[in-house]
Scaffold this active site. Structure first.
Site, short mmCIF file in Angstrom:
data_model
loop_
_atom_site.label_atom_id
_atom_site.label_comp_id
_atom_site.label_asym_id
_atom_site.label_seq_id
_atom_site.Cartn_x
_atom_site.Cartn_y
_atom_site.Cartn_z
CG LEU A 70 -4.94 43.09 2.05
CD1 LEU A 70 -5.47 44.26 3.50
CD2 LEU A 70 -3.32 43.28 2.44
CG ASP A 71 -4.09 35.62 4.17
OD1 ASP A 71 -3.86 36.07 3.01
OD2 ASP A 71 -2.98 35.25 4.87
CE LYS A 72 -13.37 35.43 8.06
NZ LYS A 72 -14.23 34.35 8.37
NE ARG A 122 -0.96 34.22 8.00
CZ ARG A 122 -2.93 33.35 7.88
NH1 ARG A 122 -3.19 34.24 7.22
NH2 ARG A 122 -3.51 32.61 8.70
#
Length: 319
Positions: free
Chosen positions: A146-148, A248
């Site tokens: 997962l993205d930060k 995104r």
């Protein structure tokens, strides 16, 4: 397999299912915690590492019941399992974020603001933190990422066999991921799927971003409206492919960037969301559906929205 860091004598390790088909170089990097890669490859090249009494190459894949000769290696004493010094509060809170655990898997509700692994200027990540919290657990590896700045369901394998099983599901698109995102404007009902190829780009500044580009990789995200609000929409986003920043960028591509996305959003919209108290990217991995690697049971695991996201939604006007 018993792991002993900094052995002062030759060790012989019999391989079990947790290390089946793992490359010998990767096995040694894990087994000899803290030993530089250069030294690992040197002792393999010199024949000091043997498998079943034979010399091997770094790419050799281990088999069950292989006997690995590990030579004595001396390095400066270093506690690799020591908890990361920064953000210790967040690290300790990870135990409280576990939503499911058994002998094969850990399902974590990852907080926003923590990378899944260290590197690229990040001292530590979720996986390093979990290893420091579970020093007795000999195998812990991320199933996916997962993205930060994204929160939500994150899978961690406790056995190599489980990791392989879960990766097979990802490869064959048998794992269903459902995210929740708050996006700008009124999402159109007919925008049920976005198919747009994505290409990674490095800017002159060194920043890495992703753009829709015909030369990029095929990408698809399916969308469903969850709730309309004045000036924004809460959507469910289900990625069919797993490209970097996919949800995104697909949201931005449709003209509906995600709230407080520092790479792809719009300043005016973000300012209005921050005025309501939004302090992070509004993207959350809410649900994951997969087949359990041992029982073959189809499981659905869920991670509730963080309080900050719930509070922001409560301040919005439904339409």
């Amino acid at each position: 397999m018993n792991n002993q860091t900094n052995p002062i004598q030759v060790q012989f390790v019999t391989i079990d299912e947790d290390h089946f088909e793992q490359r010998i170089d990767n096995f040694l990097l894990t087994f000899l915690k803290g030993v530089p890669k250069s030294m690992i490859y040197r002792i393999i090249r010199k024949g000091e590492v043997r498998v079943n009494k034979k010399r091997i190459k770094p790419e050799y894949k281990l088999q069950i019941d292989d006997v690995v000769r590990v030579p004595p290696v001396r390095i400066a004493e270093k506690d690799e399992r020591k908890a990361p010094s920064k953000n210790l509060t967040k690290v300790s809170q990870l135990e409280d974020r576990i939503v499911y655990e058994d002998k094969h898997l850990i399902v974590l509700n990852k907080p926003a603001g923590i990378a899944v692994h260290g590197g690229s200027g990040v001292d530590y990540g979720v996986i390093e933190a979990l290893r420091s919290l579970r020093p007795q657990q000999k195998f812990l590896e991320l199933v996916h990422r997962l993205d930060k700045d994204t929160s939500g369901v994150l899978l961690v394998a406790k056995k190599r066999s489980a990791l392989k099983h879960m990766h097979d599901q990802l490869r064959h698109k048998k794992m269903q991921k459902d995210y929740q995102a708050l996006v700008r404007g009124e999402w159109q009902s007919n925008d049920k799927a976005v198919k747009a190829p994505l290409l990674k780009i490095t800017l002159k500044s060194g920043e890495r971003i992703v753009r829709v580009n015909k030369e990029g990789k095929e990408s698809e995200t399916r969308f469903k409206i969850m709730q309309r609000y004045q000036g924004c929409t809460l959507v469910q986003a289900s990625p069919v492919t797993g490209r970097t920043h996919q949800i995104r960028v697909h949201c931005q591509y449709t003209g509906h960037p995600i709230a407080c996305d520092d790479k792809y959003s719009e300043q005016k919209f973000d300012d209005s969301m921050r005025s309501l108290g939004l302090a992070r990217l509004f993207l959350h991995a809410a649900q994951l559906r997969f087949t359990h690697p041992d029982t073959e049971e189809v499981m659905t695991v869920k991670a509730p929205l963080d309080e900050n996201l719930i509070e922001v939604l409560g301040k919005l006007k439904k339409v």
